[in-house]
Design an enzyme around this catalytic site. Structure first.
Site, mmCIF file in Angstrom:
data_model
loop_
_atom_site.group_PDB
_atom_site.id
_atom_site.type_symbol
_atom_site.label_atom_id
_atom_site.label_comp_id
_atom_site.label_asym_id
_atom_site.label_seq_id
_atom_site.Cartn_x
_atom_site.Cartn_y
_atom_site.Cartn_z
ATOM 1 C CB CYS A 159 -0.848 0.018 1.260
ATOM 2 S SG CYS A 159 -1.777 -1.511 1.485
ATOM 3 C CG ASN A 212 2.725 -1.127 3.087
ATOM 4 O OD1 ASN A 212 2.145 -2.082 2.571
ATOM 5 N ND2 ASN A 212 3.929 -0.735 2.713
ATOM 6 N N GLY A 213 1.260 -3.598 5.049
ATOM 7 C CA GLY A 213 1.859 -4.851 5.530
ATOM 8 C C GLY A 213 0.788 -5.773 6.070
ATOM 9 N NE ARG A 268 4.056 2.056 -1.667
ATOM 10 C CZ ARG A 268 5.239 1.471 -1.510
ATOM 11 N NH1 ARG A 268 6.213 1.751 -2.338
ATOM 12 N NH2 ARG A 268 5.437 0.605 -0.542
ATOM 13 C CG HIS A 316 10.428 -32.046 -26.037
ATOM 14 N ND1 HIS A 316 10.809 -33.328 -26.368
ATOM 15 C CD2 HIS A 316 11.475 -31.251 -26.365
ATOM 16 C CE1 HIS A 316 12.046 -33.316 -26.852
ATOM 17 N NE2 HIS A 316 12.463 -32.056 -26.862
ATOM 18 C CD1 TRP A 336 -2.784 -4.680 -4.833
ATOM 19 C CD2 TRP A 336 -1.656 -5.878 -3.313
ATOM 20 N NE1 TRP A 336 -2.585 -5.932 -5.355
ATOM 21 C CE2 TRP A 336 -1.895 -6.689 -4.458
ATOM 22 C CE3 TRP A 336 -0.970 -6.422 -2.241
ATOM 23 C CZ2 TRP A 336 -1.468 -8.010 -4.533
ATOM 24 C CZ3 TRP A 336 -0.537 -7.736 -2.331
ATOM 25 C CH2 TRP A 336 -0.789 -8.518 -3.473
ATOM 26 C CD GLU A 361 9.795 -8.806 -18.753
ATOM 27 O OE1 GLU A 361 9.528 -9.674 -17.909
ATOM 28 O OE2 GLU A 361 9.544 -7.593 -18.579
ATOM 29 C CE LYS A 413 6.426 -5.930 -18.320
ATOM 30 N NZ LYS A 413 7.347 -6.615 -17.598
ATOM 31 C CE LYS A 445 7.393 -0.456 -10.522
ATOM 32 N NZ LYS A 445 7.522 -1.090 -11.830
ATOM 33 C CD GLU A 451 3.268 -7.152 -15.706
ATOM 34 O OE1 GLU A 451 3.065 -7.132 -14.490
ATOM 35 O OE2 GLU A 451 4.395 -6.973 -16.189
HETATM 36 O O1 M6R Z 1 10.507 -4.914 -7.324
HETATM 37 P P1 M6R Z 1 10.859 -6.289 -7.789
HETATM 38 O O2 M6R Z 1 11.806 -6.267 -8.950
HETATM 39 O O3 M6R Z 1 11.384 -7.171 -6.684
HETATM 40 O O4 M6R Z 1 9.503 -6.922 -8.287
HETATM 41 C C1 M6R Z 1 9.429 -8.228 -8.756
HETATM 42 C C2 M6R Z 1 8.121 -8.482 -9.476
HETATM 43 O O5 M6R Z 1 7.039 -8.302 -8.602
HETATM 44 C C3 M6R Z 1 7.955 -7.555 -10.680
HETATM 45 O O6 M6R Z 1 9.018 -7.688 -11.577
HETATM 46 C C4 M6R Z 1 6.634 -7.867 -11.405
HETATM 47 O O7 M6R Z 1 6.703 -9.125 -11.990
HETATM 48 C C5 M6R Z 1 6.326 -6.780 -12.434
HETATM 49 N N1 M6R Z 1 4.934 -6.456 -12.389
HETATM 50 C C6 M6R Z 1 6.641 -7.187 -13.831
HETATM 51 O O8 M6R Z 1 6.312 -6.210 -14.759
#
Ligand code: M6R
Length: 616
Positions: free
Chosen positions: A2, A103-104, A27, A509, A77, A486, A490, A611, A493
């Site tokens: 958060c 937060n947490g 966040r 396979h 969040w 990757e 992208k 994030k 998400e």
């Molecule tokens: O802040 P971090 O690099 O530790 O975060 C890791 C993942 O949560 C982060 O890369 C996530 O997969 C992103 N949304 C990817 O775009």
């Protein structure tokens, strides 16, 4: 995770807080809320709404909360409890004297809640946070000041938390506590700020104080007092933020993500700055592990999550090729639960853009408890992960606001290459002139990335033509395989469609059964070299094309061999295989960003995501 903001000073607290929340909305955006001390009435005034900050702003309307100069705010969040108005923060104590944002996760909240309810307290939300509001309020009602109340209550809480509180009977202070969740103080002229991230107050001050584990901070207009949970005087870590507001604004782009994609040439250049001599020798002074210790390392384990994990997969190819040190790459969330073999000669490399990811942090703690050395690769100065590591290589991407990582990823790759080359230099596994050649190639990358970006219109056109497809595959080999993963992440998400990355050789396979007429398949084609990679990739492409797939190939400039098998070609500058991920991922980022835009999705704040994920 958060976002949290606190303020004491001469301005209207509500305005400062809402503005801060806007910069922290990346966040979490399940709900937003604000509470201020209405000094005239001797009460807390607050409002909170489910959904994005815009909902709260609408509810506050023109009049807003009563005039006040002390307040707190929160963007959520959700972890405990649905994302609705009741569960939104701030939460109030039984008499609405104290307001709290959090937060947490308070792990022992259920037991605390039962105890409070047995004493007659009525808790209205499903959150873990509300117990803290009740406990704090009870302590101040019993005569403690808010600081002592916070120290006392935190001593009873288990888990990860940043808690920030105000007391209507003590209008000129905000008190916060930190355990395992981020918290920074901004020290202005006659005003003081608290936030999860400096972005919230960078407009007002760049003078920052980072809080340590288990510290309580009391802010007033005149400054800051730090104590431990035991009430002993303590200190934070003072630093000056080296980026300004413009870095945290959209600068004419529709999305932060798109802006951040286009910032990549600069981010990569900045991440190389000062890290080698003119003749190409690496100088990583920040790696506080001695050369003798680096020579003794017999195994490297890279731990990370999400996109950072995919950067780690590329790192493995570079580390093993240049240094001959065995290298494993592991998801941080899996690492510590499988009893990994670690010794004092193991180097654990933890990659994290945010420096806050709980899975990675817990894995680091485990690794250090087993006496392994931990080196962090991180983009967030002063965050928890570098603080808890033995050494750190900072990436210099600047603030990354878009939830989908882009420039964070590219700069992580740069840091991984630099680390691998540095190890090769220290251990003598590569000659100096070989290292210098690779360093020169790295220095050319910003202009190559710019060249790829200059072709963005062609990628946007692809997105327009493939916007109706509900499934996309990505194929790669060698260092192109993590790029395929990757690219798929992208798309998942941002566009919320089925997307999967495969090692091209593995396709036959099993996954080849997924291929059907018209299915778009991105193919990351390796550069033509002395190895067999290119030829093998070509076979894989032919296999999917023969089964009706549409092949969208990312291939180097004069790769004519690919032409007969490619339905679409995005050209990449000629570079070596190991460095190609720095270029090949860029069209995939652009494609995902554009496709999600066309689908009408919120690119910067995709559904269900945050994030950085500060819960395990
Ligand atoms: O802040 P971090 O690099 O530790 O975060 C890791 C993942 O949560 C982060 O890369 C996530 O997969 C992103 N949304 C990817 O775009």
């Amino acid at each position: 995770m958060c976002g949290i903001v606190g303020y004491v000073g001469p301005r209207q607290a509500q305005d400062v807080i809402v503005e801060g929340l806007r910069r922290l909305e990346y966040r979490g955006y399940d709900s937003a809320g604000v509470a201020v001390v209405d000094e005239a009435a001797g009460l807390i005034a607050s409002d909170k709404r489910a959904g994005k900050l815009a909902n709260l702003e609408k509810a506050l309307g023109v009049d807003g909360l009563p005039a006040a100069t002390t307040g707190i705010g929160h963007t959520r969040w959700a972890t405990h409890g649905a994302p609705n108005d009741v569960n939104a923060h701030p939460h109030l104590g039984a008499e609405a004297r104290v307001a709290v944002v959090h937060n947490g996760i308070i792990e022992n909240f259920a037991a605390l809640r039962t105890a409070l309810e047995n004493e007659g307290h009525r808790l209205v939300s499903e959150t873990d946070t509300e117990v803290a509001a009740h406990l704090l309020e009870r302590a101040v009602a019993d005569g403690a000041d808010l600081t002592s109340a916070m120290e006392e209550v935190c001593g009873r809480l288990e888990g990860a938390f940043t808690l920030v509180a105000i007391d209507s009977q003590d209008p000129d202070r905000v008190v916060a506590a930190r355990r395992n969740s981020p918290l920074v103080v901004g020290m202005g002229d006659g005003e003081t700020f608290l936030a999860s991230d400096v972005a919230a107050f960078i407009e007002h001050t760049r003078d920052a104080l980072e809080l340590g584990q288990d510290q309580v901070v009391t802010i007033t207009r005149d400054g800051v007092e730090v104590t431990t949970f035991d009430g002993e005087p303590s200190e934070g870590l003072h630093y000056v933020v080296d980026w300004d507001l413009s870095a945290a604004e959209k600068g004419g782009y529709d999305w932060f993500m798109r802006k951040e994609i286009f910032e990549q040439p600069r981010a990569v250049a900045d991440s190389l700055l000062g890290r080698h001599t003119e003749d190409g020798a690496l100088q990583l002074d920040e790696v506080r592990i001695t050369e003798d210790e680096l020579r003794d390392i017999d195994k490297i384990i890279v731990i990370a999550c999400g996109t950072s994990f995919y950067a780690g997969l590329v790192a493995k190819y570079a580390i093993e090729h240049w240094t001959r040190i065995p290298c494993e790459v592991e998801l941080a969330s899996e690492f510590r639960y499988r009893d990994p073999i670690l010794t004092r000669d193991t180097l654990v490399v933890a990659i994290s853009q945010s420096g806050e990811t709980a899975d990675t942090l817990m894995a680091i703690r485990y690794a250090r408890s087993q006496r392994a050395k931990v080196l962090a690769i991180c983009n967030s100065n002063g965050s928890t992960i570098p603080r808890e590591s033995d050494a750190v290589i900072y990436t210099h991407a600047g603030p990354e606001i878009g939830v989908a990582s882009t420039k964070g990823y590219l700069t992580q790759l740069v840091a991984c290459y630099l680390l691998a080359l540095y190890l090769a230099q220290v251990r003598g596994t590569r000659f100096g002139d070989e290292i210098a050649t690779i360093v020169r190639e790295l220095e050319e990358m910003p202009q190559h990335i710019q060249h790829v970006l200059d072709g963005s219109d062609a990628v946007y056109d692809l997105a327009r033509r493939y916007v109706d497809h509900r499934s996309v595959l990505f194929l790669g080999r060698h260092a192109g395989y993590p790029v395929a993963l990757e690219g798929a992440l992208k798309l998942k998400e941002l566009a919320y469609i089925h997307a999967e990355g495969f090692a091209a050789g593995e396709l036959k396979h099993g996954p080849i059964a997924l291929i059907e007429e018209g299915l778009p398949v991105f193919c990351v084609v390796p550069p033509r070299g002395r190895d067999q990679l290119h030829a093998k990739m070509l076979s894989g492409i032919q296999e999917v094309k023969a089964r009706g797939a549409r092949t969208l190939c990312l291939a180097e400039e004069d790769d004519d061999a690919i032409t007969p098998y490619a339905d679409e070609i995005v050209r990449l500058p000629k570079v070596s295989t190991l460095l190609q991920p720095l270029l090949a991922v860029v069209p995939l980022q652009l494609f995902a960003c554009e496709l999600a835009t066309l689908l009408g999705h919120d690119v910067d704040q995709p559904r269900n995501l945050a994030k950085s994920v500060t819960v395990e």
